[in-house]
Design a protein around this motif. Structure first.
Motif, short mmCIF file in Angstrom:
data_model
loop_
_atom_site.label_atom_id
_atom_site.label_comp_id
_atom_site.label_asym_id
_atom_site.label_seq_id
_atom_site.Cartn_x
_atom_site.Cartn_y
_atom_site.Cartn_z
N ASP A 13 8.69 -6.45 4.24
CA ASP A 13 9.93 -7.20 4.52
C ASP A 13 9.85 -7.70 5.96
OD1 ASP A 13 12.74 -7.92 5.05
OD2 ASP A 13 13.15 -6.83 3.18
N ASP A 14 10.34 -8.90 6.19
CA ASP A 14 10.28 -9.46 7.54
C ASP A 14 11.37 -8.91 8.44
OD1 ASP A 14 12.32 -12.31 7.49
OD2 ASP A 14 11.95 -11.02 5.73
N LEU A 15 12.34 -8.20 7.90
CA LEU A 15 13.44 -7.65 8.70
C LEU A 15 13.23 -6.15 8.92
CD1 LEU A 15 16.47 -9.45 7.01
CD2 LEU A 15 15.22 -10.12 9.08
N PRO A 16 13.10 -5.72 10.17
CA PRO A 16 12.87 -4.29 10.46
C PRO A 16 13.97 -3.39 9.92
CG PRO A 16 12.39 -5.64 12.39
CD PRO A 16 13.02 -6.55 11.40
N ASP A 17 15.24 -3.84 9.95
CA ASP A 17 16.33 -2.99 9.45
C ASP A 17 16.16 -2.71 7.95
OD1 ASP A 17 17.42 -2.90 11.92
OD2 ASP A 17 18.91 -4.46 11.57
N ASN A 18 15.72 -3.74 7.21
CA ASN A 18 15.51 -3.53 5.78
C ASN A 18 14.38 -2.53 5.52
OD1 ASN A 18 17.51 -5.35 5.24
ND2 ASN A 18 16.13 -7.07 4.80
N LEU A 19 13.33 -2.62 6.35
CA LEU A 19 12.21 -1.69 6.19
C LEU A 19 12.65 -0.25 6.46
CD1 LEU A 19 9.32 -3.69 7.95
CD2 LEU A 19 9.56 -3.23 5.51
N ARG A 20 13.44 -0.06 7.53
CA ARG A 20 13.89 1.29 7.86
C ARG A 20 14.81 1.85 6.78
NH1 ARG A 20 13.87 -0.90 13.18
NH2 ARG A 20 16.07 -1.56 12.96
N ALA A 21 15.66 1.00 6.25
CA ALA A 21 16.60 1.46 5.23
C ALA A 21 15.86 1.86 3.94
CB ALA A 21 17.63 0.37 4.93
N LEU A 22 14.91 1.03 3.53
CA LEU A 22 14.16 1.35 2.32
C LEU A 22 13.26 2.56 2.52
CD1 LEU A 22 13.62 0.50 -0.56
CD2 LEU A 22 11.91 -1.14 0.27
N ASP A 23 12.70 2.68 3.72
CA ASP A 23 11.87 3.85 4.06
C ASP A 23 12.68 5.13 3.91
OD1 ASP A 23 10.71 5.98 5.79
OD2 ASP A 23 9.20 4.46 6.23
N ALA A 24 13.91 5.10 4.41
CA ALA A 24 14.75 6.30 4.34
C ALA A 24 15.05 6.70 2.91
CB ALA A 24 16.05 6.05 5.11
N LEU A 25 15.11 5.73 2.01
CA LEU A 25 15.40 6.03 0.62
C LEU A 25 14.23 6.70 -0.11
CD1 LEU A 25 17.31 2.87 -0.68
CD2 LEU A 25 18.23 5.18 -0.39
N ILE A 26 13.02 6.29 0.21
CA ILE A 26 11.87 6.70 -0.64
C ILE A 26 10.93 7.71 0.00
CG2 ILE A 26 11.93 4.47 -1.81
CD1 ILE A 26 9.56 3.59 -0.16
N ARG A 27 11.09 7.96 1.29
CA ARG A 27 10.13 8.86 1.96
C ARG A 27 10.40 10.32 1.61
NH1 ARG A 27 6.69 8.63 6.28
NH2 ARG A 27 7.31 6.47 6.73
N ASP A 28 9.31 11.10 1.41
CA ASP A 28 9.38 12.56 1.36
C ASP A 28 8.02 13.11 1.76
OD1 ASP A 28 7.65 12.57 -0.83
OD2 ASP A 28 9.23 12.93 -2.30
N GLU A 29 7.85 14.45 1.66
CA GLU A 29 6.63 15.09 2.16
C GLU A 29 5.38 14.69 1.37
OE1 GLU A 29 7.30 19.23 2.14
OE2 GLU A 29 8.74 19.21 3.81
N GLN A 30 5.55 14.30 0.12
CA GLN A 30 4.41 13.95 -0.72
C GLN A 30 4.13 12.45 -0.75
OE1 GLN A 30 2.28 16.14 -2.15
NE2 GLN A 30 3.46 17.63 -0.96
N ARG A 31 4.71 11.72 0.24
CA ARG A 31 4.50 10.27 0.24
C ARG A 31 4.23 9.80 1.66
NH1 ARG A 31 9.98 9.01 -3.28
NH2 ARG A 31 9.41 10.34 -5.06
N LEU A 32 3.37 8.80 1.75
CA LEU A 32 3.13 8.09 3.01
C LEU A 32 3.62 6.67 2.82
CD1 LEU A 32 -0.47 9.25 4.03
CD2 LEU A 32 1.70 9.99 5.01
N VAL A 33 4.54 6.26 3.67
CA VAL A 33 5.14 4.93 3.54
C VAL A 33 4.59 4.03 4.63
CG1 VAL A 33 7.28 3.60 3.42
CG2 VAL A 33 7.23 5.95 2.55
N PHE A 34 4.02 2.89 4.25
CA PHE A 34 3.48 1.91 5.19
C PHE A 34 4.38 0.69 5.23
CE2 PHE A 34 0.02 4.61 4.03
CZ PHE A 34 -0.86 4.63 5.10
N HIS A 35 4.58 0.15 6.44
CA HIS A 35 5.43 -1.02 6.64
C HIS A 35 4.58 -2.25 6.93
CE1 HIS A 35 9.04 1.63 8.09
NE2 HIS A 35 8.54 2.02 6.92
N ALA A 36 4.97 -3.37 6.37
CA ALA A 36 4.35 -4.66 6.71
C ALA A 36 5.48 -5.67 6.92
CB ALA A 36 3.42 -5.13 5.60
N HIS A 37 5.40 -6.42 8.04
CA HIS A 37 6.46 -7.38 8.37
C HIS A 37 6.15 -8.77 7.83
CE1 HIS A 37 6.92 -4.13 11.34
NE2 HIS A 37 8.23 -4.45 11.33
N SER A 38 4.96 -8.94 7.23
CA SER A 38 4.60 -10.26 6.71
C SER A 38 3.56 -10.09 5.61
CB SER A 38 4.02 -11.15 7.83
OG SER A 38 2.78 -10.61 8.29
N GLY A 39 3.31 -11.20 4.91
CA GLY A 39 2.29 -11.16 3.87
C GLY A 39 0.91 -10.87 4.43
#
Length: 404
Positions: A13-39
């Motif tokens: 997602d190009d918006l950092p706030d959207n990335l942080r919000a989605l990260d908070a929903l899906i992250r747990d100890e058994q997952r690694l979440v990677f962020h990308a701001h562009s294609g």
């Protein structure tokens, strides 16, 4: 299910706030979440990692989510990564239809339902864990299969070697019995003849001249049996590492003159002669008894296989190495037999005409190696053979055990 590495999730997602919000929903100890701001950032991460799920925002500047999805589906490495699109646009734009056309597995509209997002992510994480566990099990099965194949090959090789050893043992025992039977039969017949003469009172059969001939015949048969037994003992000692070599200063030419003289009668009985080419004295540190044993083996073979032709012994000194050549003019050795004859229980003639256990050359090569030297042969079929014993002249070989 066995413990595994965390599943990797990609959110774009190009918006950092959207990335942080989605990260908070899906992250747990058994997952690694990677962020990308562009294609472009997403493509770089996709080429580096193996993701269980990619959540792509549809509307991004530059490369949008649909274009990124098309690139992912066109690349082998990323073709099978599940894609979930997220969009804030209204349903009337029909983005969902286009998303499914590009290969998406789901399409979510903002604002996102947290429970729905977590539920969908949980499904794909579980599928990823199962897929990786299946792959791990398949890899383990393949590894086990390869190990079993190697083990089976080793077992087959061991079985073949065991069968070969058993055949060699049986052949060896048969050969030993045959070789010992000849002198024993001769001695037995001699004993019966003498017993018969004594019973008949024929004491003239035991005159001095005849008694001397009897003793010489007995000595020849006894020496033949002793030689066979000594060879068998030497092989056993070599394999056990208990055959010792005791070097001392030896003058080679004098030893060779004595050996040639001792074998002259045997050579004459074969219709030939042994000659020793003259050479200045050659001194080295060797076990005289063992070197003499090698030379006797080589000369005996030359007389046995030389076809009644004369045998020549030469000595050459090259640098710090002395070389003894035993040259015969017999029928020679075929190329495929050159190494075979140095193996234990192998004889120069396959038809079994020459006698012996086939241990002489094997023992001789082991003794040459124990002295830091080499024993080899050059031969041309029909033109004879040259056996060469190379010995270092300047190396003091310590008293050591020989092992096969």
């Amino acid at each position: 299910m066995s413990l595994q590495e965390p599943s990797k999730l990609l959110i774009v997602d190009d918006l950092p706030d959207n990335l942080r919000a989605l990260d908070a929903l899906i992250r747990d100890e058994q997952r690694l979440v990677f962020h990308a701001h562009s294609g472009d950032e997403a493509l770089a991460l996709l080429l580096e990692h193996e993701f269980a799920l990619a959540i792509l925002d549809v509307q991004m500047p530059g490369m949008d989510g649909f274009e990124l999805a098309e690139l992912m589906r066109g690349t082998e490495r990323t073709r099978n990564i599940p894609i979930v699109f997220v969009s804030a646009a209204g349903r009337e734009l029909n983005y969902a239809f286009k998303g499914y056309e590009t290969g998406a597995v789901d399409f979510l509209y903002k604002p996102l339902d947290p429970d729905a997002v977590r539920g969908k992510v949980n499904v794909f994480v579980a599928l990823d864990q199962q897929r990786r566990e299946t792959r791990r099990q398949m890899d383990a099965l393949e590894k086990s299969r390869r190990e079993q194949e190697v083990l089976l090959q080793e077992l087959n090789a061991t079985q073949a070697e065991l069968q070969r050893s058993l055949r060699m043992r049986d052949d060896f025992m048969s050969l030993v019995a045959h070789e010992l039977r000849t002198p024993l039969n001769t001695l037995f017949l001699e004993t019966q003849m003498r017993t018969l003469h004594l019973k008949r009172g024929n004491l003239q059969a035991f005159s001095g001249e005849q008694m001397g001939a009897m003793i010489k015949r007995d000595e020849r048969q006894i020496k033949a049996m002793i030689r066979l037994i000594d060879d068998m003992l030497d092989v056993t000692r070599m394999r056990n590492g208990t055959l010792s070599v005791r070097p001392a200063q030896v003058e080679l030419m004098g030893m060779l003159e004595r050996v040639v003289s001792d074998l002259s009668l045997q050579a004459a009985a074969s219709g030939c002669a042994i000659s020793l080419a003259p050479h200045p004295p050659v001194t080295g540190c060797w076990d005289e008894f063992r070197i003499e044993q090698v030379v006797v083996n080589l000369l005996t073979n030359a007389l046995r296989y030389g076809g009644g032709c004369n045998v020549e012994v030469r000595v050459e000194v090259e640098g710090k190495c002395a070389r003894i050549d035993v040259i015969d003019k017999g029928k020679g050795i075929s190329p495929e037999d050159v190494e075979r004859i140095f193996q234990p229980f192998e004889r120069g003639a396959r038809n079994g005409e020459p006698k012996g256990l086939g241990l002489g050359l094997y023992i001789s090569r082991q003794l040459a190696t124990a002295h830091g030297g080499e024993l080899g042969v050059t031969s041309t079929p029909g033109q004879g053979s040259t056996f060469s014993l190379a010995l270092p002249c300047d190396v003091l070989v310590p008293c050591a055990a020989v092992s096969a």
